[in-house]
Design a protein around this motif. Structure first.
Motif, PDB file in Angstrom:
ATOM      1  N   LEU A  46       0.795  -1.223   0.000  1.00 25.03           N
ATOM      2  CA  LEU A  46       0.000   0.000   0.000  1.00 25.03           C
ATOM      3  C   LEU A  46       0.827   1.273   0.000  1.00 25.03           C
ATOM      4  CD1 LEU A  46      -2.769  -1.214   2.426  1.00 25.03           C
ATOM      5  CD2 LEU A  46      -2.916  -0.997  -0.051  1.00 25.03           C
ATOM      6  N   SER A  47       2.086   1.194   0.388  1.00 27.03           N
ATOM      7  CA  SER A  47       2.899   2.411   0.331  1.00 27.03           C
ATOM      8  C   SER A  47       4.311   2.053  -0.100  1.00 27.03           C
ATOM      9  CB  SER A  47       2.927   3.093   1.685  1.00 27.03           C
ATOM     10  OG  SER A  47       3.836   2.429   2.514  1.00 27.03           O
ATOM     11  N   ARG A  48       5.033   3.083  -0.564  1.00 22.29           N
ATOM     12  CA  ARG A  48       6.374   2.808  -1.084  1.00 22.29           C
ATOM     13  C   ARG A  48       7.335   2.446   0.039  1.00 22.29           C
ATOM     14  NH1 ARG A  48       8.336   4.279  -5.890  1.00 22.29           N
ATOM     15  NH2 ARG A  48      10.147   5.315  -5.006  1.00 22.29           N
ATOM     16  N   SER A  49       7.162   3.101   1.207  1.00 21.71           N
ATOM     17  CA  SER A  49       8.074   2.756   2.291  1.00 21.71           C
ATOM     18  C   SER A  49       7.782   1.342   2.777  1.00 21.71           C
ATOM     19  CB  SER A  49       7.968   3.753   3.442  1.00 21.71           C
ATOM     20  OG  SER A  49       6.639   4.093   3.674  1.00 21.71           O
ATOM     21  N   GLY A  50       6.550   0.886   2.589  1.00 22.51           N
ATOM     22  CA  GLY A  50       6.224  -0.527   2.699  1.00 22.51           C
ATOM     23  C   GLY A  50       6.123  -1.077   4.091  1.00 22.51           C
ATOM     24  N   PRO A  51       5.476  -2.227   4.192  1.00 16.10           N
ATOM     25  CA  PRO A  51       5.256  -2.850   5.492  1.00 16.10           C
ATOM     26  C   PRO A  51       6.519  -3.371   6.151  1.00 16.10           C
ATOM     27  CG  PRO A  51       4.349  -4.208   3.732  1.00 16.10           C
ATOM     28  CD  PRO A  51       4.839  -2.956   3.094  1.00 16.10           C
ATOM     29  N   ARG A  52       7.589  -3.616   5.350  1.00 16.77           N
ATOM     30  CA  ARG A  52       8.804  -4.151   5.963  1.00 16.77           C
ATOM     31  C   ARG A  52       9.380  -3.148   6.970  1.00 16.77           C
ATOM     32  NH1 ARG A  52      11.725  -8.503   5.064  1.00 16.77           N
ATOM     33  NH2 ARG A  52      10.651  -8.986   3.135  1.00 16.77           N
ATOM     34  N   GLU A  53       9.344  -1.881   6.587  1.00 13.29           N
ATOM     35  CA  GLU A  53       9.832  -0.832   7.479  1.00 13.29           C
ATOM     36  C   GLU A  53       8.984  -0.764   8.751  1.00 13.29           C
ATOM     37  OE1 GLU A  53      10.557   3.573   6.598  1.00 13.29           O
ATOM     38  OE2 GLU A  53      10.920   2.513   4.703  1.00 13.29           O
ATOM     39  N   LEU A  54       7.692  -0.922   8.542  1.00 14.75           N
ATOM     40  CA  LEU A  54       6.770  -0.902   9.674  1.00 14.75           C
ATOM     41  C   LEU A  54       7.051  -2.090  10.585  1.00 14.75           C
ATOM     42  CD1 LEU A  54       4.290   0.096  11.206  1.00 14.75           C
ATOM     43  CD2 LEU A  54       2.849  -0.984   9.498  1.00 14.75           C
ATOM     44  N   LEU A  55       7.317  -3.222   9.950  1.00 15.65           N
ATOM     45  CA  LEU A  55       7.645  -4.405  10.736  1.00 15.65           C
ATOM     46  C   LEU A  55       8.896  -4.153  11.575  1.00 15.65           C
ATOM     47  CD1 LEU A  55       6.951  -7.553  11.073  1.00 15.65           C
ATOM     48  CD2 LEU A  55       8.994  -7.806   9.692  1.00 15.65           C
ATOM     49  N   ASP A  56       9.885  -3.486  10.959  1.00 14.10           N
ATOM     50  CA  ASP A  56      11.113  -3.191  11.698  1.00 14.10           C
ATOM     51  C   ASP A  56      10.806  -2.299  12.906  1.00 14.10           C
ATOM     52  OD1 ASP A  56      12.529  -4.722   9.972  1.00 14.10           O
ATOM     53  OD2 ASP A  56      13.243  -3.048   8.734  1.00 14.10           O
ATOM     54  N   GLU A  57       9.926  -1.330  12.678  1.00 12.94           N
ATOM     55  CA  GLU A  57       9.566  -0.439  13.795  1.00 12.94           C
ATOM     56  C   GLU A  57       8.887  -1.220  14.907  1.00 12.94           C
ATOM     57  OE1 GLU A  57       7.807   3.427  13.553  1.00 12.94           O
ATOM     58  OE2 GLU A  57       8.389   3.614  11.447  1.00 12.94           O
ATOM     59  N   LEU A  58       8.008  -2.133  14.483  1.00 17.37           N
ATOM     60  CA  LEU A  58       7.308  -2.968  15.482  1.00 17.37           C
ATOM     61  C   LEU A  58       8.319  -3.800  16.266  1.00 17.37           C
ATOM     62  CD1 LEU A  58       4.262  -4.147  13.355  1.00 17.37           C
ATOM     63  CD2 LEU A  58       4.085  -3.106  15.603  1.00 17.37           C
ATOM     64  N   GLU A  59       9.268  -4.355  15.544  1.00 14.54           N
ATOM     65  CA  GLU A  59      10.272  -5.190  16.218  1.00 14.54           C
ATOM     66  C   GLU A  59      11.128  -4.355  17.164  1.00 14.54           C
ATOM     67  OE1 GLU A  59      10.970  -9.075  13.431  1.00 14.54           O
ATOM     68  OE2 GLU A  59      12.434  -7.454  13.329  1.00 14.54           O
ATOM     69  N   ASP A  60      11.476  -3.132  16.723  1.00 10.31           N
ATOM     70  CA  ASP A  60      12.289  -2.265  17.581  1.00 10.31           C
ATOM     71  C   ASP A  60      11.578  -2.003  18.901  1.00 10.31           C
ATOM     72  OD1 ASP A  60      14.197  -2.127  15.704  1.00 10.31           O
ATOM     73  OD2 ASP A  60      13.733  -0.089  15.005  1.00 10.31           O
ATOM     74  N   ARG A  61      10.291  -1.708  18.793  1.00 13.00           N
ATOM     75  CA  ARG A  61       9.526  -1.389  20.019  1.00 13.00           C
ATOM     76  C   ARG A  61       9.437  -2.599  20.932  1.00 13.00           C
ATOM     77  NH1 ARG A  61       4.961   3.102  18.663  1.00 13.00           N
ATOM     78  NH2 ARG A  61       6.506   4.578  17.898  1.00 13.00           N
ATOM     79  N   GLU A  62       9.270  -3.748  20.288  1.00 13.70           N
ATOM     80  CA  GLU A  62       9.169  -4.968  21.078  1.00 13.70           C
ATOM     81  C   GLU A  62      10.494  -5.256  21.794  1.00 13.70           C
ATOM     82  OE1 GLU A  62       8.888  -9.647  20.073  1.00 13.70           O
ATOM     83  OE2 GLU A  62       8.102  -8.213  18.642  1.00 13.70           O
ATOM     84  N   LEU A  63      11.584  -5.106  21.040  1.00 18.70           N
ATOM     85  CA  LEU A  63      12.894  -5.398  21.632  1.00 18.70           C
ATOM     86  C   LEU A  63      13.216  -4.424  22.757  1.00 18.70           C
ATOM     87  CD1 LEU A  63      14.851  -6.297  18.378  1.00 18.70           C
ATOM     88  CD2 LEU A  63      14.183  -7.849  20.231  1.00 18.70           C
ATOM     89  N   GLU A  64      12.782  -3.187  22.585  1.00 19.94           N
ATOM     90  CA  GLU A  64      13.014  -2.180  23.623  1.00 19.94           C
ATOM     91  C   GLU A  64      12.338  -2.605  24.929  1.00 19.94           C
ATOM     92  OE1 GLU A  64      11.381   1.619  22.695  1.00 19.94           O
ATOM     93  OE2 GLU A  64      12.665   2.657  24.125  1.00 19.94           O
ATOM     94  N   THR A  65      11.108  -3.094  24.791  1.00 17.88           N
ATOM     95  CA  THR A  65      10.362  -3.532  25.976  1.00 17.88           C
ATOM     96  C   THR A  65      11.078  -4.700  26.640  1.00 17.88           C
ATOM     97  OG1 THR A  65       8.365  -2.873  24.839  1.00 17.88           O
ATOM     98  CG2 THR A  65       8.070  -4.235  26.789  1.00 17.88           C
ATOM     99  N   ILE A  66      11.531  -5.625  25.822  1.00 15.17           N
ATOM    100  CA  ILE A  66      12.228  -6.800  26.371  1.00 15.17           C
ATOM    101  C   ILE A  66      13.509  -6.346  27.078  1.00 15.17           C
ATOM    102  CG2 ILE A  66      13.415  -8.965  25.787  1.00 15.17           C
ATOM    103  CD1 ILE A  66      11.411  -9.201  23.422  1.00 15.17           C
ATOM    104  N   ARG A  67      14.200  -5.366  26.461  1.00 17.13           N
ATOM    105  CA  ARG A  67      15.456  -4.883  27.045  1.00 17.13           C
ATOM    106  C   ARG A  67      15.219  -4.315  28.456  1.00 17.13           C
ATOM    107  NH1 ARG A  67      16.982  -1.024  23.517  1.00 17.13           N
ATOM    108  NH2 ARG A  67      16.813   0.580  25.083  1.00 17.13           N
ATOM    109  N   TYR A  68      14.118  -3.586  28.635  1.00 23.58           N
ATOM    110  CA  TYR A  68      13.831  -3.026  29.962  1.00 23.58           C
ATOM    111  C   TYR A  68      13.654  -4.138  30.985  1.00 23.58           C
ATOM    112  CZ  TYR A  68      13.415   1.608  28.012  1.00 23.58           C
ATOM    113  OH  TYR A  68      13.697   2.778  27.408  1.00 23.58           O
ATOM    114  N   GLN A  69      13.025  -5.227  30.539  1.00 18.37           N
ATOM    115  CA  GLN A  69      12.837  -6.361  31.449  1.00 18.37           C
ATOM    116  C   GLN A  69      14.190  -6.913  31.872  1.00 18.37           C
ATOM    117  OE1 GLN A  69       9.885  -7.356  32.604  1.00 18.37           O
ATOM    118  NE2 GLN A  69       9.053  -5.642  31.449  1.00 18.37           N
ATOM    119  N   GLU A  70      15.065  -7.080  30.894  1.00  9.45           N
ATOM    120  CA  GLU A  70      16.366  -7.689  31.192  1.00  9.45           C
ATOM    121  C   GLU A  70      17.240  -6.766  32.033  1.00  9.45           C
ATOM    122  OE1 GLU A  70      16.460 -10.454  27.198  1.00  9.45           O
ATOM    123  OE2 GLU A  70      17.697  -8.642  27.293  1.00  9.45           O
ATOM    124  N   GLU A  71      17.204  -5.479  31.720  1.00  6.89           N
ATOM    125  CA  GLU A  71      18.021  -4.509  32.437  1.00  6.89           C
ATOM    126  C   GLU A  71      17.658  -4.485  33.913  1.00  6.89           C
ATOM    127  OE1 GLU A  71      19.088  -0.210  31.074  1.00  6.89           O
ATOM    128  OE2 GLU A  71      18.102  -1.261  29.441  1.00  6.89           O
TER     129      GLU A  71
END
Ligand SMILES: Nc1ncnc2c1ncn2[C@@H]1O[C@H](COP(=O)(O)OP(=O)(O)OP(=O)(O)O)[C@@H](O)[C@H]1O
Length: 484
Positions: A46-71
């Protein structure tokens, strides 16, 4: 699993977070498959920047949350109790530890600590009203079955975060999910950062599957949004309390179980007031990373009207940059407006020193906390009051009387809007205040005290006495003679 309510409330915070992580990891591979499918099908891109970039953003947010747990697991909690440095030249007569952070600091206000709330309690919330909304979240107010008022935070589908994402990627469902991760991050942080000046998380409820469009609701302590204009009209003692709450919060954040926490979007609207205490409510935009550097020149702390240079440590980090950024923001958004104005004159030199030291970032948060506690101690102990002259002997005492209730003169900043209600340490201070106000002819101690235990006294221009066994009137002798 179906798209219906699928995750019931889980009792322990850790279990909730671990469950979330597992769910997200499972969902991630499904998203990845879905994204790969969409990438191969040009009609679904649906867009040129595409869902892959969005997926990366989703993963970044998820990893950030996990990192807080581990820290949180890595860092020892003992760091919280590290002794702050002493403030050079601070008031020498203060007993050691007087007014300093006491053990009840860690006690929680608000709802009694018990099992976290879950979806069953969520379903029984009544009286839901809109409270406010921001970039990512909508906040509602409701009442639990036991009568406790509560704030509910959920994704703001019309908010800038979701709308911008939809414009960019054209994926409504994933954009909603991206915003939902911010709430998950906030829940996670609220579980880790527990302090009287951090809003209390009561629980959460997750509806629907993360692969679909989940509805995530965080349930938390209800506060009142900070209104600077209103705060400016409150007595100095209340404004000092707000600033002190903020300093205690920043002290905690600088030594938190997650490391030194930076509030990235530091603005009054990220805070609410609960029973006169300031509490941070928006924790979705924080960082625990201290800026990396190679040389001192890499460590410039930039603000719209001022920059500061910090040293680069041997470990390659800008020294205390998170703590200093928070502190300067506290100075520019709160102290500047709330602290000096109409302060008790005897406290002015100490307050000036706090203003100068935080405004120039000469103090870190430890020294700032000590300086605030010196002010607190002096004020609470009545030392700020000048004892050199006693005006009390100029007053005649009428036990068993009060002053007739009708409108009287107003003063500013009064605890009520109809008259002149001020806090005092003792009768002497009340007599001094009445002496200094031309309209004042008498004063009465009310049954109420302030958060510091100071007495609320009603100053009156009237001298009309009425019988009241529970009250005592102090009347200027000159006014009494005039009555005779
Ligand atoms: N616990 C609470 N009690 C009362 N009001 C609250 C509470 N939490 C938030 N609010 C109000 O709701 C507004 C939005 O909440 P919040 O700041 O969490 O959302 P946001 O989308 O992250 O906002 P922002 O755009 O400021 O980042 C706040 O500005 C505040 O006025």
């Amino acid at each position: 699993m179906t798209g219906k309510l699928c995750i019931a409330s889980l009792s322990a915070a850790l279990v909730v977070t671990s469950a979330l992580v597992i769910l997200k990891l499972a969902a991630r591979s499904q998203w990845r498959r879905e994204v790969d499918k969409r990438s191969r099908d040009p009609g679904r891109q649906l867009s040129r920047s595409g869902p892959r970039e969005l997926l990366d953003e989703l993963e970044d947010r998820e990893l950030e949350t996990i990192r807080y747990q581990e820290e949180a697991v890595r860092r020892p909690r003992a760091a919280l109790f590290s002794t702050p440095d002493r403030v050079p030249g601070s008031w020498p007569g203060r007993p050691r530890g007087a007014g300093h952070v006491s053990s009840d600091w860690w006690g929680r206000a608000g709802r009694a600590v018990g099992d976290p709330l879950g979806c069953s309690e969520f379903r029984n919330i009544t009286g839901i009203e809109f409270l406010g909304s921001g970039y990512t979240k909508t906040v509602l107010k409701g009442t639990l079955q036991d009568g406790t008022p509560i704030a509910l935070k959920t994704v703001n589908s019309q908010g800038d975060e979701v709308m911008r994402c939809v414009r960019r990627y054209g994926q409504t469902r994933d954009c909603h999910r991206l915003a939902a991760f911010k709430i998950i991050k906030e829940i996670s942080l609220l579980q880790k950062l527990q302090h009287p000046n951090v809003i209390q998380l009561y629980g959460q409820c997750y509806h629907g599957r993360l692969e679909d469009e989940p509805v995530i609701t965080a349930m938390m302590e209800l506060g009142t949004p900070v209104e600077m204009i209103q705060l400016l009209q409150t007595p100095w003692e209340e404004r000092f309390r707000i600033c002190l709450s903020l300093v205690k919060l920043l002290h905690y954040l600088a030594h938190s179980p997650l490391g030194s926490v930076l509030l990235l979007d530091f603005q009054p609207r990220q805070f609410v007031i609960v029973d006169g205490e300031l509490k941070v409510t928006d924790l979705d935009d924080v960082s625990t990373e201290e800026l990396s550097c190679k040389a001192d020149s890499d460590c410039v702390l930039e603000f719209p009207t001022r920059n500061f240079n910090l040293p680069c440590t041997a470990e390659g980090k800008c020294h205390k940059i998170n703590e200093k950024r928070n502190l300067y923001n506290a100075f520019r958004f709160f102290f500047t407006y709330l602290l000096p104005y109409s302060a008790p004159p005897a406290l002015t030199p100490l307050l000036c020193e706090i203003m100068n030291a935080t405004g120039d970032l000469r103090y870190g948060i430890n020294k700032t906390l000590y300086a605030f506690e010196d002010v607190l101690y002096l004020y609470k102990s009545g030392f700020h009051h000048n004892h050199s002259q006693s005006w009390l002997e100029d007053y005649k005492i009428f036990e068993g009387f009060r002053i007739q209730d009708h409108s009287d003169y107003k003063c500013w900043p009064s605890y009520n809007h109809q008259g002149c209600l001020l806090s005092v340490y003792n009768k002497e201070e009340a007599a001094t205040i009445c002496h200094s106000q031309q309209q004042c002819q008498s004063f009465i101690f009310t049954q109420r005290t302030t958060w510091l235990g100071r007495y609320l006294v009603s100053f009156r221009s009237s001298t009309e006495l009425v019988l009241d066994v529970n009250s005592t009137v102090y009347m200027k002798s000159s006014s009494f003679k005039a009555l005779m």
